[in-house]
Design an enzyme around this catalytic site. Structure first.
Site, PDB file in Angstrom:
ATOM      1  N   HIS A 154       0.821  -1.225   0.000  1.00  0.00           N
ATOM      2  CA  HIS A 154       0.000   0.000   0.000  1.00  0.00           C
ATOM      3  C   HIS A 154       0.852   1.272   0.000  1.00  0.00           C
ATOM      4  CE1 HIS A 154      -3.683  -2.268   0.564  1.00  0.00           C
ATOM      5  NE2 HIS A 154      -3.175  -2.866   1.625  1.00  0.00           N
ATOM      6  N   ASP A 190      -2.470 -10.507  -2.491  1.00  0.00           N
ATOM      7  CA  ASP A 190      -3.037 -10.115  -1.199  1.00  0.00           C
ATOM      8  C   ASP A 190      -4.546  -9.867  -1.381  1.00  0.00           C
ATOM      9  OD1 ASP A 190      -2.009  -8.772   1.637  1.00  0.00           O
ATOM     10  OD2 ASP A 190      -3.755  -7.703   0.833  1.00  0.00           O
ATOM     11  N   HIS A 192      -6.166  -7.346  -0.439  1.00  0.00           N
ATOM     12  CA  HIS A 192      -6.393  -5.922  -0.740  1.00  0.00           C
ATOM     13  C   HIS A 192      -5.602  -5.495  -1.970  1.00  0.00           C
ATOM     14  CE1 HIS A 192      -6.781  -6.467   3.700  1.00  0.00           C
ATOM     15  NE2 HIS A 192      -7.874  -5.753   3.513  1.00  0.00           N
ATOM     16  N   ASP A 274      -4.189 -13.068   3.641  1.00  0.00           N
ATOM     17  CA  ASP A 274      -5.495 -12.579   4.104  1.00  0.00           C
ATOM     18  C   ASP A 274      -6.645 -12.939   3.166  1.00  0.00           C
ATOM     19  OD1 ASP A 274      -4.422 -10.763   2.284  1.00  0.00           O
ATOM     20  OD2 ASP A 274      -4.597  -9.018   3.609  1.00  0.00           O
TER      21      ASP A 274
HETATM   22  C1  SP5 Z   1      -1.149  -5.223   3.865  1.00  0.00           C
HETATM   23  C2  SP5 Z   1      -2.608  -5.271   4.206  1.00  0.00           C
HETATM   24  O1  SP5 Z   1      -3.218  -6.340   4.168  1.00  0.00           O
HETATM   25  N1  SP5 Z   1      -3.174  -4.127   4.593  1.00  0.00           N
HETATM   26  C3  SP5 Z   1      -4.567  -4.083   4.880  1.00  0.00           C
HETATM   27  C4  SP5 Z   1      -4.970  -2.826   5.554  1.00  0.00           C
HETATM   28  C5  SP5 Z   1      -6.424  -2.851   5.869  1.00  0.00           C
HETATM   29  N2  SP5 Z   1      -6.776  -1.886   6.858  1.00  0.00           N
HETATM   30  C6  SP5 Z   1      -8.176  -1.746   6.894  1.00  0.00           C
HETATM   31  C7  SP5 Z   1      -8.732  -1.493   8.221  1.00  0.00           C
HETATM   32  C8  SP5 Z   1     -10.241  -1.602   8.179  1.00  0.00           C
HETATM   33  C9  SP5 Z   1     -10.663  -3.032   8.354  1.00  0.00           C
HETATM   34  N3  SP5 Z   1     -12.066  -3.200   8.566  1.00  0.00           N
HETATM   35  C10 SP5 Z   1     -12.275  -4.454   9.265  1.00  0.00           C
HETATM   36  C11 SP5 Z   1     -13.645  -4.673   9.754  1.00  0.00           C
HETATM   37  C12 SP5 Z   1     -13.609  -5.884  10.679  1.00  0.00           C
HETATM   38  N4  SP5 Z   1     -14.918  -6.193  11.158  1.00  0.00           N
HETATM   39 ZN    ZN Z   2      -4.154  -7.286   2.672  1.00  0.00          ZN
END
Ligand code: SP5
Ligand code: ZN
Length: 329
Positions: A154, A190, A192, A274
């Site tokens: 990211h 990944d 994301h 993930d």
């Molecule tokens: C490297 C990587 O996998 N970064 C991911 C960053 C995601 N951050 C997002 C935070 C918001 C997550 N929402 C979660 C809801 C859980 N119920």
């Molecule tokens: Zn991720």
């Protein structure tokens, strides 16, 4: 497979991240480290190749901020980790202020990526770890695994976010080009979208970026990773929440075909665990047993391959998932 890791990467120890209006326990926490180390066996520590290769991707101003932010945060009378909270969305993006609050907002896009006292050290050694893996591959290994942590995909040339500060895949792509590679393929699996990697390389013809990820209409990072960003050297294949291997495999195969058609001579895999069904912040349904076949298909590309670690937060399944993926090589 040779695996790389530096103990100094443990120094990044965020307690909390901010989203949905409150602090939550940090998903990218130190517990991930032992889960992965226990599963991969012997690791080699990198040598220190210095700052030069980082500067092929990241700006000096940004690196200075990462190094100094937490000290300045404390000097401003704050406690705990440094968090950005004001972002120059409108106008004034080029107004550069010395105030730590302004500098943090200038160089970030979310509030889930805190900077603590050990963050810089961990990031620095994480890049060195990635570069050591790359050196092994350039030296003749068919594949190598760099256990990079915190993650990197990211992060852009001058911003952090998504638990990422330095973009390992990007630094290694530039380092490989500098060492004589002709065209680099980056395959990002990944959960994301790797918005930082895309941003760094969009419009280039010597680096290809293909990513399979959750549809950003519903999932982080929301603003990047949509199918209509695909053009030239960028391929985005967003998939809906709930996707299992049956839904994933066609997109995955399409990404590999797209990369192969463009004849790269080196592959960098941004691997996130993930996508697993047990991941606490993600919504795909891949199983541990899907990762070895996934990796075998990547290995069948026959390219020298560096694997860098991105996300993966289901700590109980994390070691098995990483080991399964590496076993496919
Ligand atoms: C490297 C990587 O996998 N970064 C991911 C960053 C995601 N951050 C997002 C935070 C918001 C997550 N929402 C979660 C809801 C859980 N119920
Ligand atoms: Zn991720």
């Amino acid at each position: 497979m040779r695996c790389f890791w530096d103990e100094r990467q443990r120094a990044h120890a965020p307690e909390a991240e901010f989203f949905n209006g409150k602090l939550h326990p940090a998903a990218e926490h130190q517990g991930r480290v032992d889960a992965i180390l226990a599963a991969i066996g012997a690791v080699e520590a990198p040598r220190d190749s210095g700052m030069e290769l980082l500067l092929r991707v990241h700006s000096q101003e940004y690196l200075d901020l990462l190094r100094d932010a937490h000290r300045e945060w404390l000097a401003a009378g704050r406690e705990g980790d440094a968090f950005p909270y004001t972002f120059p969305i409108v106008g004034r993006r080029s107004l550069y202020l010395s105030r730590i609050d302004a500098r943090l907002g200038q160089h970030s896009f979310d509030t889930s990526t805190p900077i603590g006292p050990g963050t810089w050290d961990a990031c620095y050694w994480s890049v060195q770890t990635a570069l050591a893996g790359l050196a092994a591959v350039l030296g003749g290994e068919q594949s190598a695994f760099a256990f990079t942590r915190p993650p990197g995909h990211h992060a852009g040339c001058d911003y952090f976010g998504g638990y990422s500060y330095l973009n390992h895949a990007a630094v290694c792509a530039e380092a490989a080009l500098a060492a004589g590679s002709r065209r680099i393929a980056i395959l990002d699996v990944d959960y994301h979208h790797g918005n930082g990697t895309q941003d760094i390389f969009a419009g280039r013809d010597d680096v290809l970026f293909a990513s399979i990820h959750a549809d950003p209409s519903t999932d982080y990072p929301f603003f990047w990773g949509h199918a209509d960003e695909s053009k030239g050297n960028i391929l985005n294949l967003p998939l809906p929440r709930g996707t299992d291997w049956n839904g994933y495999a066609p997109a995955f195969t399409a990404a590999i075909d797209w990369l192969e058609e463009r004849e790269p001579d080196l592959l960098i895999v941004s691997y996130g665990a993930d996508t697993h069904e047990a991941d606490p912040i993600s919504h795909f349904k891949l199983k541990t047993s899907d990762y070895a076949p996934m990796a075998r298909r990547i290995a069948a590309m026959g390219l020298p391959t560096l694997i860098v670690m991105e996300g993966g937060y289901a700590v109980d399944a994390l070691g098995a998932n990483v080991a399964a993926f590496l076993s496919g090589f």
